[in-house]
Motif scaffolding. Sequence first.
Motif, short mmCIF file in Angstrom:
data_model
loop_
_atom_site.label_atom_id
_atom_site.label_comp_id
_atom_site.label_asym_id
_atom_site.label_seq_id
_atom_site.Cartn_x
_atom_site.Cartn_y
_atom_site.Cartn_z
N THR A 38 1.02 -0.91 0.29
CA THR A 38 -0.27 0.24 0.37
C THR A 38 0.98 1.53 0.21
N ARG B 173 -0.74 9.79 8.25
CA ARG B 173 -0.28 9.98 7.04
C ARG B 173 1.18 9.44 6.31
N GLU C 289 -3.93 8.19 -2.30
CA GLU C 289 -4.36 8.97 -2.02
C GLU C 289 -4.90 9.92 -3.11
N PHE D 192 -5.80 5.23 7.96
CA PHE D 192 -5.58 5.92 6.66
C PHE D 192 -6.41 7.07 5.64
N PRO D 193 -6.92 5.20 5.13
CA PRO D 193 -8.22 5.70 3.78
C PRO D 193 -9.45 6.81 4.33
N ASN E 221 0.68 5.12 0.31
CA ASN E 221 -0.81 5.99 0.79
C ASN E 221 -0.57 7.31 -0.18
#
Lengths: 714, 527
Positions: B200, B270, B206, B292-293, B202
Amino acid sequence: MSAPERFINRDLSWVEFNRRVLSEAQNPAVPLLERLKFLSIVGSNFDEFFMVRVASIKRQALAKQRSTCPTGMSPRSQLKGIHTAVARITEGIYQTLLDEVLPGIAEVGLERVTPDRWSEDQRAFVGRFFRENVEPLLTPVRVDVHQDEPPSVRNLQLHAAFLLERETGGESQDPQDPPGPHLALVQVPRSIKRTLFLPTERAGSVAFTFLEQVVLEQAYQLFPGYRVVEQCLFSLTRDADMSVDEERDEDFLEAMEQILEHRDLSRPVRMVINRRSTKLQKVLAKLFGLESQEVYACPDPVDLAPLMEIVGIDGFEALRDETWRPVPSPQIDPDAPVWQSLRGGEVMLHYPYESFEPVLRLLREAAEDPDTLAIKITLYRTSGNSPVVRALVRAAEAGKQVTVLVEVKARFDEERNIDVAQKLERAGAIVIHGVARLKVHSKALLITRREPTGIRRYVYLSTGNFNDRTATLYGDIGVLSSREELAGEVGLFFNSVTGYSVIPGLRHLVLAPHSLRGRLLELIKREARRAQEAGRGLIIAKMNSLADPVVIEALYEANNAGVKILLNVRGICMLIPGVTGMSEHIRVVSVIDRYLEHARIFHFENGGSGETWLASADWMPRNLDRRVELMFPIEDDEIARTVRRLLDIWFADTVKAHQLGPDQTWKRVSAKKGRNVLRAQEEIHRLTVERGAIQEPENRQLFSVRRTGEAKKR
Amino acid sequence: MAEKKKKKKSESAVEKKRLVSVIDIGSTAIRLVVVEIRKKSHWTTLDRAVQPLSLGRDVFLRGSLSPESMREAILILERFQELLRGWAIPPQDVRVIATAAIREARNRDIFLDRVQVRTGFQINVVAGIEENHLTYLAVQHALNELRPQFSRSSAMILEVGGGTSELMLLSRGRMAGSHNLGIGTLRVEQQVLGSSGTTTDNGRVEEFLREHIRVTREVLNAEMRLDKIRFFVAVGGDARIAAEQVGTREGELFSVISRDAFVTFLDNVRSRSVEECVRDLKLTWTEAEGLFPALLILHLFMESTAADQLIVPDVSIREGVLLDFTIDPGHGIRKEFVRQVSGAALALGRKYRFDEAHATAVTHLALQLFDQLKDEHGLTDHARLLLEVAALTHDIGYFVRADGHHKHGQYIVENSEIFGLSRTDLSIVGNVIRFHRGATPSPGRSSLGALRWSQRMMVLKLAAILRVADALDRGHLQRIRNITIQKEESGLMIQCESLGDISTERHGLTIKGKMFEEIYGYQVVLL
C-alpha cells in the motif's frame, strides 16, 4: 568522577528485604513462635529466590551476557554480592534460631531433642518408627562419582549422603568393586511429616526431632556389609525458570506438566549442607558442579521449612501473637444475600482485618441462585481444596455459565492450578488456561444476575488473590461494587482475556500490558505539572516492589518538579531516596509485621481533586509489560477517604517500619521523643474493630426473623 | 397459592426487560453488542466484543471468501455464541447481519449455510441501501440533542466502511439524497492496485481517492449545494478512533473534532506506517490499516462542505439494527424515519416531474383506506410505509410515456434508491405501481418474480387499495379529501366529504374497484 548512582540493584534489594524480615525474627518483643515463623519465611523466600532470580543471573553469567541491570553491575558481581549477603543473613538465621528461639521455646516445654540427648525410651520409639514408617520408603542410591551424569537429586528435597566402606573381612566377589569409599544418597521421604514428636515424661511439654535426624541415626541399617564413614544432609536448589512453547495451544496443560518435571532436574544453583563432613561437602560440590560460594554449610536443621510445622502446633498460646479475628464487614448485611448490600454502591474489604467471607458467600449464593446467569473469575493463586473453586464447580454443575481464567503459569502453583483447571472443566465450566506469553495476574470477579429491574452485575476487584487462606495473612484491599459502568468494563476485560474480543477502550479500568505503564507515567507527569503550576504536588504509593527504571526516573523527575513522594514499599526498592537534586522529596518506608503487606494503592493529589487507585500490579517491568494486570479507580468518596487515612497510618508506623536512606541502607524507624508510638497494623486492626462494633448485632433491638417464603421476596 | 401468583408476577416483570444482541459481520471485523431494552427504544449496552477479520480483503480483491477466513469467521461466531449463552438470550432476539464483504462474496451462500449449521445463526445480508437506513436510525438516536440545529440547516452523514460507504444528505432535516458509494478502505486497495500488488502506498491511494471523490462530489452537488452544509457527521470505527485521539466529548453519545484538529491528525496518520499507528495509537492491525484511507475519505468530503467540525456519534450500524427491531411505530424516531422515507419518495417524484397534488391526494386517501381496513388486510406498519411510497410515485412512469406508465414506473422505482427501503421493499413498491392499473394478476404470476408468497399477497392487497384511492381522484382535482368506511353486507360504503362533482370518481371506481372486490371480497360503493 563517576555519575551518581540512580538505582539499587534489584536482587540485592530483595536480599535486604529478607534482612528486614530477619530483624523481626530477632526482635525480642515478638513472641517466640512468631519469630520462628519469620525465620522459616526467610528460609523459603531464599529457596524461591535462588530457583528463580539467582538461577537467571547465573545463566546470564555463564552465557557471558552483558548486564541487564540498570545499575550496570555485571552478572558475576551481582552473584558475588548476593552470595555474600545471603551467607551473612543465613548466619543470622542460625544464630537467632539456635541461641534464642529454640532455647526460648524449650524453656516453656517445646523442646527439640537432638539424637545425642535421646532417652532410652525415645531411642526405642525412633527405632520402631524408622522400621515401620520410614525404612520402607527409602531408596538408597549408590553413586559413581566419576560418571558423567550427576545423580537425579530433586529440587529442594532433603537428602542424606553417606561415604561407605566395606566392613573389614568382607571380601567382594566382584573384582570391579574397590573397597571404597563409596558414595550413597538417600532422599528423606516427602510423604512423612518432617517433625517427629517424641515421647516425653515431662507433663505438659512436647519433645520433637526432625525426620532427617532419624534417617541419619538409623542409616547404618541401610547398608549391610558396609560401614558408614561419613554422613551429612544436603539439598539442592535448582533453576526453576522455564519457558513453555506458547505456540502449543492445543496441549498447553500437557506441555506445562512436562516443564514441571524438568524443574526437578535442571541446573543446580545452590547447595545447603550441614557441617558434618568436609569431605562429603567437597565430593558433592564437585559432583553437582557448584562453586564454593554456592555451597551453604549450616548447622542443623539445614532445612528450615519444617519449622512451620512447629509454628502450627496446638497450644503454646503464650508464644504467639494475640489473635486478631477478622471482623465481618459492617456494610454487609449478614442476613441477606451479599448482593443486596451492594445495591447502594460499593463496599471495601480490607483483609485480613476484615473477613474474606463476603466474597466466598457471594460466590456460594450466586452458585445456588436461580437468577444468576453467569460467573466470570480470574484465578492466580488459589488454596488447596479452595471454597472458591468448590463454589464455581457447584455453579457450573447448576448450569450457570462459569468462565474461569486459571493462570497455569503462576509460579510454584502450576501443579495445583492445572488440577483446578481440570476439576472445573469436568464440571462444565469454560476454562481459559491463561493468555499466550502473558501471565494473568489481575484479580477480578463478575456475576451477572437477572433481577426484576433488569440485568444487574456485581463485580469484585482486588489487590489480592481469590484465596481464603492468604486472605487471613496478606494485607489486601478488595472492592465489591454494583456500579454499572465499572461492571460493564470488567465484562469487557473478561471478553478480552477469554478470546471474545480485542482489547477494548476502557474509561475506568487500566489494563496492563496495554495501557498501565503509559497511564502511570502520565499520572506521575501530571503531578509534576501540578507541582510546577501550584507549587504543590503529592504522590503516595504503596506496593510490594518498586523496580521499574522508567517509572523510577519519572519519580525522580517529579521530585525535581517539587512533588512530595511517599512510597510504602514492602520488598524490592530500586529507587534511592533522599539524594539532593534527584530524590530529596522522596521518602521510602517498608512495613514488616505479622501480616504480609500486599496491597497496591496509588494516590495522586492532583491539585486538590485527588485520585486513588488500587491495582494488582507492582511497579515492576514484569507487572507492567509481561502480565495482564488491572488498575482501578476508587470512585466512592467514602472509600477513598478511608484508603487515604490508611495510607497515613502506614507512614506513621514507629514500631514495624524501616526507612531507606540515601546511603541505600534500611534503618528501623523509631518514635521521636515525646511522640506517640504507633504500630500500623495494630492501629488498623483497632480501627476496624471499632468501626465494626458500632453496628454489632448485640446493639440491635430487632431479631432478624426468618419466615418461609420471605427469602424469595428479597 | 398466593405465593405462586406472586412469583409469576415477578417473572413477567423480569421478561419485560428484554436482552437483545446484534452481531455485525463487516468487511474488517465481526462485532457484537448485547443490550438490555429498558424502555421503548431506550437501552443500555451490557456487552461488546470485536474481533478483527479482514473478510473484505478476500472479497474485494479475489471475489470470494478464502477457506481460512471462513474458518476464522466461524470460530469467532462460535465464540460469540458462547458469550451469548452467558446472557441466556433466546435465538429470536439475536440478529446477525452482514454487509458488503459477505454480500459481494461469490461463495456467500456456502458461508451462510456453514454458519447456520455450526452456530444456528441466520445471517441477514443487508442490502447496500438498507445500510443507509440503519446508519441513519443510529445517528438520529445518538444526535437526538442536536435535532433542533439539524432541522435548521443542511447536513452530510458519512460512514466509511471497508467495502462501501454510506452517504446521506439532509436539507433542513429532510433527506435530500442517500447513496451507497462503492468506495471503502479495503476496496480502495483493490481499486488502486488491482489484484497484482499488495504494497500500500499512501501517495497512490490519495491520488486515486482525490480523483474519485471529486467526481462523486460533483454529482452530489447537483442534488444539494455541498458548500451550504454546516453539519458533517462522521460515523464508523475510524472516525471514533480520531475522536478518541483528538476529539472532545460533547454529548452522551457523541464527540466533536474541530476541522483543524482533524486535519492535523490526518497528517499525523499519513506520515506514519501502519506499524507505527499500531504502536503509537494502540490500535489493532486491522484498525490501523484502514485508518488512513478512511480519514482521507472523510476529509475529502468534509472539504467540500462549510462544516467547521466533525460530529462523531458513538454508534454504528448495530445500533441501527437494534432500533429497527425494537422501537415501536409510535416512537419519535420511527415517525421521523417514516417522514424521511416519504420525503425521499417525494424527491423521486419531483425528479420525474409527477403531478404532486394528485400523488399526495391519492396517498392521503390510500392511507385512510389502509388504516380503516386494518382488520381486513392484516398488514404491518411497514406495508403502510410501502403503500405510501407506492402511492406517491405511482404515476412517475408518465415521465417516460403515458402508455404503459405503470410498467415504466415500476422500472424507475426498482432502479432508484429510496432512502430507508431495501431492494425487496423497492421490488414490492414497483409491483404495487405495476398493478395499480391493468389486469388483476394472480399471486402465482411470474412477474411477481422473486417475491415470497406473503410479499406477493402484500403487493395485491396494496395495489387493490391504491386502485381505489387512485379512482377517488380520477379527475386529478382533489375533490375528495377525507373518507369514512362502513362495512355492510352489500359491500364497502365509502362516505366522503366532497367538493363539487365527483361523477368521474364514481365511474372510475366501478372500473378500478374490481380488483379490490376480488381481493377483499367487498364491492366498493361511493356514497
